[in-house]
Design an enzyme around this catalytic site. Sequence first.
Site, PDB file in Angstrom:
ATOM      1  N   ARG A   1      35.817  78.554  90.059  1.00  0.00           N
ATOM      2  CA  ARG A   1      36.141  79.639  89.136  1.00  0.00           C
ATOM      3  C   ARG A   1      37.844  79.589  89.391  1.00  0.00           C
ATOM      4  NH1 ARG A   1      31.822  82.731  89.824  1.00  0.00           N
ATOM      5  NH2 ARG A   1      30.079  81.682  88.466  1.00  0.00           N
TER       6      ARG A   1
ATOM      7  N   LYS B   1      49.987  74.526  80.447  1.00  0.00           N
ATOM      8  CA  LYS B   1      49.115  73.354  80.005  1.00  0.00           C
ATOM      9  C   LYS B   1      48.145  72.260  80.121  1.00  0.00           C
ATOM     10  CE  LYS B   1      50.868  74.277  74.801  1.00  0.00           C
ATOM     11  NZ  LYS B   1      51.126  74.060  73.607  1.00  0.00           N
TER      12      LYS B   1
ATOM     13  N   GLU C   1      62.071  64.177  74.992  1.00  0.00           N
ATOM     14  CA  GLU C   1      62.205  65.665  74.945  1.00  0.00           C
ATOM     15  C   GLU C   1      62.801  66.655  75.547  1.00  0.00           C
ATOM     16  OE1 GLU C   1      59.342  67.167  74.458  1.00  0.00           O
ATOM     17  OE2 GLU C   1      57.601  65.671  74.627  1.00  0.00           O
TER      18      GLU C   1
ATOM     19  N   LYS D   1      63.180  75.934  78.391  1.00  0.00           N
ATOM     20  CA  LYS D   1      60.815  76.110  78.432  1.00  0.00           C
ATOM     21  C   LYS D   1      60.559  77.220  79.108  1.00  0.00           C
ATOM     22  CE  LYS D   1      56.844  73.888  78.554  1.00  0.00           C
ATOM     23  NZ  LYS D   1      56.098  72.637  78.357  1.00  0.00           N
TER      24      LYS D   1
ATOM     25  N   GLU E   1      51.327  80.768  73.366  1.00  0.00           N
ATOM     26  CA  GLU E   1      51.084  80.567  72.298  1.00  0.00           C
ATOM     27  C   GLU E   1      51.126  80.782  70.854  1.00  0.00           C
ATOM     28  OE1 GLU E   1      51.692  75.480  72.069  1.00  0.00           O
ATOM     29  OE2 GLU E   1      51.138  75.541  70.017  1.00  0.00           O
TER      30      GLU E   1
ATOM     31  N   ARG F   1      56.238  80.409  70.983  1.00  0.00           N
ATOM     32  CA  ARG F   1      56.155  78.550  71.730  1.00  0.00           C
ATOM     33  C   ARG F   1      56.102  77.500  71.131  1.00  0.00           C
ATOM     34  NH1 ARG F   1      53.018  78.160  77.760  1.00  0.00           N
ATOM     35  NH2 ARG F   1      52.962  75.860  77.615  1.00  0.00           N
TER      36      ARG F   1
ATOM     37  N   ASN G   1      57.043  72.750  69.733  1.00  0.00           N
ATOM     38  CA  ASN G   1      56.186  71.063  69.326  1.00  0.00           C
ATOM     39  C   ASN G   1      56.811  70.294  67.985  1.00  0.00           C
ATOM     40  OD1 ASN G   1      54.003  72.525  70.705  1.00  0.00           O
ATOM     41  ND2 ASN G   1      53.394  73.486  69.444  1.00  0.00           N
TER      42      ASN G   1
ATOM     43  N   HIS H   1      56.106  67.152  67.197  1.00  0.00           N
ATOM     44  CA  HIS H   1      54.892  66.772  67.920  1.00  0.00           C
ATOM     45  C   HIS H   1      53.846  66.821  66.722  1.00  0.00           C
ATOM     46  CE1 HIS H   1      56.787  67.534  71.463  1.00  0.00           C
ATOM     47  NE2 HIS H   1      55.624  67.370  72.040  1.00  0.00           N
TER      48      HIS H   1
ATOM     49  N   HIS I   1      52.336  62.930  67.337  1.00  0.00           N
ATOM     50  CA  HIS I   1      50.301  63.197  67.423  1.00  0.00           C
ATOM     51  C   HIS I   1      50.045  61.993  66.259  1.00  0.00           C
ATOM     52  CE1 HIS I   1      50.597  66.534  69.940  1.00  0.00           C
ATOM     53  NE2 HIS I   1      50.994  65.705  70.246  1.00  0.00           N
TER      54      HIS I   1
ATOM     55  N   HIS J   1      54.373  58.956  73.980  1.00  0.00           N
ATOM     56  CA  HIS J   1      54.214  60.277  72.937  1.00  0.00           C
ATOM     57  C   HIS J   1      55.304  60.257  73.171  1.00  0.00           C
ATOM     58  CE1 HIS J   1      53.342  64.299  73.147  1.00  0.00           C
ATOM     59  NE2 HIS J   1      54.334  64.170  74.095  1.00  0.00           N
TER      60      HIS J   1
HETATM   61  N1  GLY Z   1      54.797  71.220  75.693  1.00  0.00           N
HETATM   62  C1  GLY Z   1      54.689  72.134  74.858  1.00  0.00           C
HETATM   63  C2  GLY Z   1      54.499  72.956  75.137  1.00  0.00           C
HETATM   64  O1  GLY Z   1      54.547  73.286  76.649  1.00  0.00           O
HETATM   65  O2  GLY Z   1      54.613  73.921  75.064  1.00  0.00           O
END
Ligand code: GLY
Length: 392
Positions: free
Chosen positions: A124, A146, A188, A230, A240, A244, A248, A251, A255, A269
């Site tokens: 957990r 993330k 990035e 960031k 997000e 946030r 993207n 992206h 994607h 990527h």
């Molecule tokens: N790579 C985008 C984020 O971490 O929100």
Amino acid sequence: MTAPQRLQVALGERSYDIVIGTTVMAEAGTLMRPVLKSQRVVVITDSNVAGLHLARLQRALDDAGLSHDSIVVPPGDGSKSLDQLGRLIGQLLDRKVERSTTLVALGGGVIGDLAGFAAAVTLRGLDFVQVPTSLLAQVDSSVGGKTGINAPQGKNLIGAFHQPRLVLADTSILTTLPRREMLAGYAEVVKYGLIRDPGFFHWLEAHGADLVQGERAELQHAVLESCRAKAAEVAADERERGQRALLNLGHTFGHALEAEPGYGDKLLHGEAVAVGMVMAFDLSVQRGHCPPEDADRVRRHLAAVGLPTGFADLAPRHWDVERLIVHMGRDMKVSGGRITFVLVRGIGDAYLDATVEADELRALLTGALNDADQLARENDSAGLTSRAILGS
Ligand code: GLY
């Protein structure tokens, strides 16, 4: 040698530091000691990274008197799977990890995402430390919590927000990255300038070429500024719910390009994001929101360092506009059937927009494909080889 610099990701009781410098790996044990609940850590890495960096990290853990063992998984995006996650959790349980054990993710984005998710769900929730070894992981994926794996239905669709306790970014190890991987991470870096920081983009125009050649001072500055940007977005909107999502930029297009069947890992990527950012600028120009000169400047800079900027730089040339639009509709950034795009008013001024219609995407992508075909025809008739720089 560059003295380590520290930034904080300010998230209340889940706040943590990012330490950036050229001696960070050698000092990793000492640096992580203050955040550990016990003296025991388990390092998770892949077989490529293990060959390059595991021994050095293990020495640093020994130097700090920490007890450690390591789990090595296969390299590549294929490890972000339910099967691999199950195997990894089994190996952790076989080693009798306890709630006080800390996992250490040593590797690029795949390892950070996989080990972070294993940390989120094993017993957990275990603490974990990120030791990113690629430029992309140092400037983006290791920061912000993330974590996750891919589902057969799409990338990153299974996961959790689980913040690390510490991020240790040793910029000296980036100098030996293969050029293509460095460039993919660089996309990035550029993203942060394009979202909110025109001054940083200007700096990249002057120093980006040195950076991708592995110049240490430039790498240190770029990783620091990217992590600063960031950390600010994550602190303002951890889950997000809003801003946030600016991270993207490029992206949704990226994607969709990555998802094209048959392309496999021929398109990294970061390469897809580079093309995606140009498309986001072009869409913004098409909508009359962004000066065309800004889109040209972005395209010129990405091309100057060697990144792809459009279909002409990608191979094979079998792109299908309708399929790309379907992929975009499967992206996570869809709500109530509408895709939220990151668009721009210019360099350093990104915003979220959920009003883009499929016909606008059709016009943009069809125009881009026609331009690429036209260029290919001109090259063919001039007896030149294709401009495609990838996937050949
Ligand atoms: N790579 C985008 C984020 O971490 O929100």
